[in-house]
Design an enzyme around this catalytic site. Structure first.
Site, PDB file in Angstrom:
ATOM      1  N   LYS A 163      -6.889   3.114   8.478  1.00  0.00           N
ATOM      2  CA  LYS A 163      -5.994   4.134   7.931  1.00  0.00           C
ATOM      3  C   LYS A 163      -6.660   5.509   7.940  1.00  0.00           C
ATOM      4  O   LYS A 163      -6.026   6.521   8.270  1.00  0.00           O
ATOM      5  CB  LYS A 163      -5.584   3.748   6.507  1.00  0.00           C
ATOM      6  CG  LYS A 163      -4.719   2.493   6.429  1.00  0.00           C
ATOM      7  CD  LYS A 163      -4.434   2.114   4.988  1.00  0.00           C
ATOM      8  CE  LYS A 163      -3.566   0.856   4.898  1.00  0.00           C
ATOM      9  NZ  LYS A 163      -3.317   0.453   3.502  1.00  0.00           N
ATOM     10  N   SER A 181       0.802  -1.230   0.000  1.00  0.00           N
ATOM     11  CA  SER A 181       0.000   0.000   0.000  1.00  0.00           C
ATOM     12  C   SER A 181       0.829   1.272   0.000  1.00  0.00           C
ATOM     13  O   SER A 181       0.271   2.367  -0.066  1.00  0.00           O
ATOM     14  CB  SER A 181      -0.932  -0.006   1.218  1.00  0.00           C
ATOM     15  OG  SER A 181      -0.196  -0.046   2.420  1.00  0.00           O
TER      16      SER A 181
END
EC number: 3.4.21.-
Length: 774
Positions: A708, A665
């Site tokens: 996140k 990511s």
């Protein structure tokens, strides 16, 4: 002062389960003590022999001397023996002894066999004359015969057991030098009979009942001196105590359950919805199997406590099994009874503890199981957590099947990465994400602050913690997904206030304190007031503390020290080559800074920060894509060349260096960081990003979006770039958080760069890239 001289033939002893010794002796004659010579370490005396064991050759002469007395004794002895079970070898041997031994020896032998008191035995021993001995023994035989007749009438169903009680006992047990009392043997026998009664009246399965009856038969024939006696008895007692068919009745009122769950926990909508669904189905179907749930989330979010609340809601018993660090499969399945110190596994022990067969079992930290030479406990859990198999769970200690289908199993874990796939497939995984700041404020004022006030003996009339102060604790003194650190900080505040209350110290609260604490510049105003007020001022000791004590930002600094976390995002992005990424960890989401620098060299790419292989590949992908699109975006190295690695080394660093990092990511963050480095432009300070990249410049979806996003929200960021295919994950985020953030959905790296830089990062027109060759 009359005793028996004897030869010790055999001595057998054991120290388990308790010290005891068995002594086999052969009697020689009676003797009388004339003088005791010494008592220690053992008695020594001068004795006189009273009779002698001889070989009686003329039996008819002895019978003529004794006459009717001997015949009467013989008749009663034969009658007593024939009332016993002749199939017992000892009884048959006694019958042969009555015919073969001289009549003079029979009174002594039968007195040691029939049930008599120690005093009666001593009277027979004192009787030196044979005629006197016969006269004293005959009433004892008659009494024993009458007792047997009475037992046969009242306990016909257990005639064999009663005969065994009075069967011959050739050996005499010596314990610590004294003869064991017959009353103890009778008590042990009664305990075994009572245990058998409990087994027959218990509601265990047919297979278990068959095994228990077989074991109880072995137990009756087994001497208590054998070590296996205690093992078998412990096994049977456990089988009786297990709740084979005992269960609690579920409370199936959905409204009441909803109220209990809402009162105990704030947020956690997924968990509450799943519990209410289970209650609704249980109302429609009574024999529903217990679900296997797995709560996965960072520490401190309430996974364990919500399991306790679920048991409270259902009205069931609750039992917690800590699996962290367990490395022996016998902890789950138990030990086989052939081993010394064997015991059942934690599942069966838990059922014995709660006493019902439908409790709520919390398998805590199931992701921290370990393998060892003793087996894999995660593999042993496969049968426990499989709804199609756990109706016949077999513990190694029990060795019979036990039904676990009615048990509601709840497992907790911080991550699914370390759970074996086969075990994970058997559980219904429910993600428990971290809390937002608003949720933490509500949890603090609903649960944490009242709990800490009660623990420290304070009342709401003595201390007040405004929501602004709570928000300051959350943002400046904690950075976590759960609320454990927040709970500890509130405890520290309560302790400081308790000291002031106990000592009678106080600070005069200003009426405008609450309003001043709203802004960032409140510290200057409060500091001036605080200088005039000293906590240790002796004049304040005589004054009662003013209630309530208001906790503001200045009090936070005095109690908790300077803030641990600052908003450093704008400071870190003050130069090109820095970008903010979003990372997922088992502890929740975190923001991650990516720093890049370039220097003269040979075209090498250096990566630091304990990166995994996947993240290293993402860095190589990013530099390859930028090199292939350098002309398009006018990216050059220090010498002005579009070949970014021409005589240039690039160094990428991922703080913090001590934390291992891996995953795909970070791809878009690395591209943005390098684009900022080679273009000389700053990345916007309020932008964070996440997403995987390809060599063609596409942005692929990643996981952990909710964690996140919450991490970015905690850090004060306003814009977040996520892959377009992760748009569906935004629905899991609370509406207040979504309203405060701006999401950029990117399908390509071009869209990422345009959103990350102020004014965009558009490519130059293709005509500008060519110069005339004419």
């Amino acid at each position: 002062r009359i005793g028996t001289a004897a030869l010790a033939v055999q001595v057998v002893g054991s120290n388990w389960p308790k010290p005891h010794y068995t002594l086999l002796v052969t009697g020689l004659c009676r003797f009388q003590i004339l003088q005791l010579l010494k008592e220690k370490p053992y008695p020594v005396a001068e004795v006189q022999q009273l009779d002698r064991l001889e070989q009686f050759t003329n039996g008819h002469k002895s019978e003529e001397e004794l006459g009717e007395l001997s015949e009467q004794f013989y008749k009663y002895a034969v009658q007593l023996v024939e009332m016993l079970d002749m199939s017992v070898p000892a009884v048959a041997k006694l019958r042969r002894l009555l015919d073969n031994l001289p009549r003079e020896a029979l009174p002594d032998i039968l007195t040691s066999i029939i049930r008599t008191t120690n005093q009666e035995k001593l009277q027979i021993l004192d009787a030196v004359r044979l005629e006197e001995r016969f006269k004293m023994t005959i009433p004892l035989l008659v009494r024993q015969i009458e007792g047997l007749k009475l037992l046969q009438k009242t306990r016909k169903s257990k005639q064999d057991d009663d005969k065994r009680v009075v069967a011959i006992r050739p050996n005499r047990r010596i314990t610590h030098g004294s003869i064991t009392e017959d009353e103890e043997e009778e008590e042990d026998h009664d305990d075994v009979v009572m245990l058998e009664k409990k087994i027959r009246t218990s509601s265990m399965s047919e297979q278990a009942l068959k095994v228990c009856l077989k074991e109880i038969k072995r137990l009756k024939k087994m001497p208590q001196s054998m070590p296996e006696y205690a093992l078998t008895r412990n096994y049977l007692e456990l089988m009786v105590e297990l709740p084979w068919n005992k269960s609690t009745k579920d409370r199936l009122e959905i409204r009441a359950a909803r109220i209990v769950l809402d009162n105990d926990h704030y947020a956690m909508e997924k968990l509450k919805k799943r519990v209410l669904e289970y209650l609704a189905v249980r109302q429609l179907k009574n024999n529903l199997k217990g679900p296997i749930l797995c709560f996965v989330g960072p520490p401190g979010v309430g996974k364990t406590s919500v399991g306790r609340s679920i048991a409270k809601t259902l009205g069931r018993e609750f039992h917690r099994i800590a699996l962290g660090g367990v490395c022996d499969q016998s902890d789950i399945r138990g030990h086989r009874r052939t081993y010394v110190g064997s015991m059942p596994g934690r599942i069966i022990n838990g059922l014995k503890t709660v006493g019902v067969n439908n409790p709520v079992f919390l398998l805590d930290e199931v992701d921290k199981l370990a393998k060892s030479l003793q087996g894999d406990p995660a593999a042993a859990l496969l049968e426990v957590l499989d709804p199609e198999q756990n109706h016949s769970f077999t513990d190694h200690y029990l060795n019979v099947a036990f039904d676990l289908s009615q048990v509601l199993f709840i497992a907790t874990a911080n991550t699914t990465a370390t759970i074996p796939p086969a075990l994970l497939d058997r559980m219904e995984v429910i993600q428990v994400p971290g809390y937002t700041q608003e949720e933490k404020i509500e949890i603090a004022h609903r649960h944490l602050i009242p709990k800490q006030l009660e623990l420290h003996g304070l009342t709401p009339q003595q201390i007040q913690i405004p929501q602004v102060t709570t928000l300051g604790i959350i943002t400046r003194y904690t950075r976590e997904a759960g609320v454990r650190a927040l709970d500890r900080k509130l405890g520290a505040i309560c302790r400081a206030v308790a000291v002031k209350v106990a000592e009678g110290q106080h600070k005069e609260a200003k009426p405008d304190r609450a309003e001043v604490g709203e802004g960032e510049d409140c510290k200057e105003h409060v500091a001036e007031d605080a200088k005039a007020e000293s906590i240790s001022d002796t004049a304040d000791l005589a004054l009662p503390p003013e209630m309530p004590i208001l906790i503001d930002f200045h009090a936070l600094k005095d109690i908790l020290g300077p803030p641990l976390y600052d908003m450093e995002v704008s400071e870190r992005l003050s130069q090109p080559g820095v970008a903010i990424g979003l990372a997922w960890t088992p502890l929740g989401g975190e923001i991650m800074f990516v720093e890049a620098s370039r220097m003269d060299g040979e075209g090498q790419l250096t990566l630091t920060g304990q990166l995994g292989d996947v993240m290293k590949e993402s860095a190589h992908l990013a530099i390859s894509w930028l090199r292939s699109n350098a002309k398009r975006y006018q990216l050059t190295n220090a010498s002005g060349s579009f070949d970014l690695l021409d005589n240039t080394d690039i160094h990428l660093h991922f703080p913090a260096g001590a934390v291992t990092k891996d995953g795909p990511s970070a791809g878009v963050t690395i591209v943005t960081c390098l684009a900022s480095l080679f273009s000389g432009r700053l990345v916007c300070s309020d932008v964070a990003m996440t997403g995987e990249i390809t060599l063609r410049g596409l942005v692929l979806p990643v996981g952990g979006i909710k964690d996140k996003v919450l991490a970015a929200h905690r850090a004060g960021l306003k814009r977040i770039i996520i892959p377009q295919r992760n748009e569906k994950d935004l629905e899991e985020i609370a509406a207040p958080v979504r309203q405060e953030l701006t999401f950029v959905l990117a399908a390509s790296l071009e869209q990422v760069l345009n959103a990350a830089f102020d004014g965009g990062f558009a490519a130059k027109a293709s005509l500008e890239h060519f110069s005339s060759k004419l």
